[in-house]
Write a protein that holds these residues in place. Sequence first.
Motif, PDB file in Angstrom:
ATOM      1  N   LEU A  55       0.828  -1.208   0.000  1.00  0.00           N
ATOM      2  CA  LEU A  55       0.000   0.000   0.000  1.00  0.00           C
ATOM      3  C   LEU A  55       0.864   1.261   0.000  1.00  0.00           C
ATOM      4  O   LEU A  55       0.502   2.278  -0.576  1.00  0.00           O
ATOM      5  CB  LEU A  55      -0.939  -0.006   1.213  1.00  0.00           C
ATOM      6  CG  LEU A  55      -2.081  -1.027   1.129  1.00  0.00           C
ATOM      7  CD1 LEU A  55      -2.783  -1.162   2.475  1.00  0.00           C
ATOM      8  CD2 LEU A  55      -3.085  -0.648   0.043  1.00  0.00           C
ATOM      9  N   ARG A  56       2.012   1.158   0.633  1.00  0.00           N
ATOM     10  CA  ARG A  56       2.919   2.310   0.680  1.00  0.00           C
ATOM     11  C   ARG A  56       3.409   2.659  -0.727  1.00  0.00           C
ATOM     12  O   ARG A  56       3.499   3.819  -1.090  1.00  0.00           O
ATOM     13  CB  ARG A  56       4.096   2.021   1.616  1.00  0.00           C
ATOM     14  CG  ARG A  56       4.722   3.263   2.230  1.00  0.00           C
ATOM     15  CD  ARG A  56       5.625   2.866   3.380  1.00  0.00           C
ATOM     16  NE  ARG A  56       6.575   1.859   2.945  1.00  0.00           N
ATOM     17  CZ  ARG A  56       7.854   2.125   2.668  1.00  0.00           C
ATOM     18  NH1 ARG A  56       8.330   3.330   2.798  1.00  0.00           N
ATOM     19  NH2 ARG A  56       8.664   1.159   2.278  1.00  0.00           N
ATOM     20  N   THR A  57       3.690   1.628  -1.531  1.00  0.00           N
ATOM     21  CA  THR A  57       4.127   1.891  -2.907  1.00  0.00           C
ATOM     22  C   THR A  57       2.999   2.525  -3.717  1.00  0.00           C
ATOM     23  O   THR A  57       3.250   3.208  -4.703  1.00  0.00           O
ATOM     24  CB  THR A  57       4.597   0.599  -3.636  1.00  0.00           C
ATOM     25  OG1 THR A  57       3.487  -0.282  -3.767  1.00  0.00           O
ATOM     26  CG2 THR A  57       5.705  -0.095  -2.875  1.00  0.00           C
ATOM     27  N   LEU A  58       1.763   2.295  -3.295  1.00  0.00           N
ATOM     28  CA  LEU A  58       0.612   2.910  -3.976  1.00  0.00           C
ATOM     29  C   LEU A  58       0.268   4.262  -3.357  1.00  0.00           C
ATOM     30  O   LEU A  58      -0.684   4.907  -3.777  1.00  0.00           O
ATOM     31  CB  LEU A  58      -0.617   1.998  -3.881  1.00  0.00           C
ATOM     32  CG  LEU A  58      -0.467   0.563  -4.392  1.00  0.00           C
ATOM     33  CD1 LEU A  58      -1.729  -0.233  -4.106  1.00  0.00           C
ATOM     34  CD2 LEU A  58      -0.162   0.545  -5.877  1.00  0.00           C
ATOM     35  N   GLN A  59       1.033   4.648  -2.355  1.00  0.00           N
ATOM     36  CA  GLN A  59       0.780   5.864  -1.566  1.00  0.00           C
ATOM     37  C   GLN A  59      -0.611   5.832  -0.931  1.00  0.00           C
ATOM     38  O   GLN A  59      -1.330   6.828  -0.898  1.00  0.00           O
ATOM     39  CB  GLN A  59       0.981   7.110  -2.433  1.00  0.00           C
ATOM     40  CG  GLN A  59       2.451   7.281  -2.817  1.00  0.00           C
ATOM     41  CD  GLN A  59       2.673   8.429  -3.776  1.00  0.00           C
ATOM     42  OE1 GLN A  59       1.959   8.540  -4.777  1.00  0.00           O
ATOM     43  NE2 GLN A  59       3.634   9.275  -3.484  1.00  0.00           N
TER      44      GLN A  59
END
Lengths: 71, 84
Positions: A10-14
Amino acid sequence: MGSNIVYEWLRTLQLAQYAESFVDNGYDDLEVCKQIGDPDLDAIGVAVPQHRRRILEAVVRLKEEDETVSG
Amino acid sequence: NLLIEHSPMGSGTYRSVGEWLEAIKMGRYTEIFMENGYSSMDAVAQVTLEDLRRLGVTLVGHQKKIMNSLQEMKVQLVNGMVPL
């Protein structure tokens, strides 16, 4: 919780703000995240259409990666 | 509660199905479980993935959460372990 794979994804998807809700709803690894559709996002509480689209696109990519690896 | 702590059943950690489901944040299914005869922790311990689907627990994340929790209870039962 910070090192959870779903949190990283999810972090990579912001969209890390949803990580806790994902895990609380049982979406705590990428295998189960691959099966996410609209009802799952409803339960998790992702209401912003743009965020939903971003996640569903990422789910498609997860499935594609899977097919590439396993043939 | 000493009686609950010393219960031979691992599933005795929770006093009711509702309490268990609330604890794993699946409280929305309490009514469905009760209405379909899974009204005690002993009955719930027998639940399979098929049962969940039949009950209308269709979200895979929720299926996973419930099955994992049941699995943990069974492990505790086998180990005769009482959680602190």
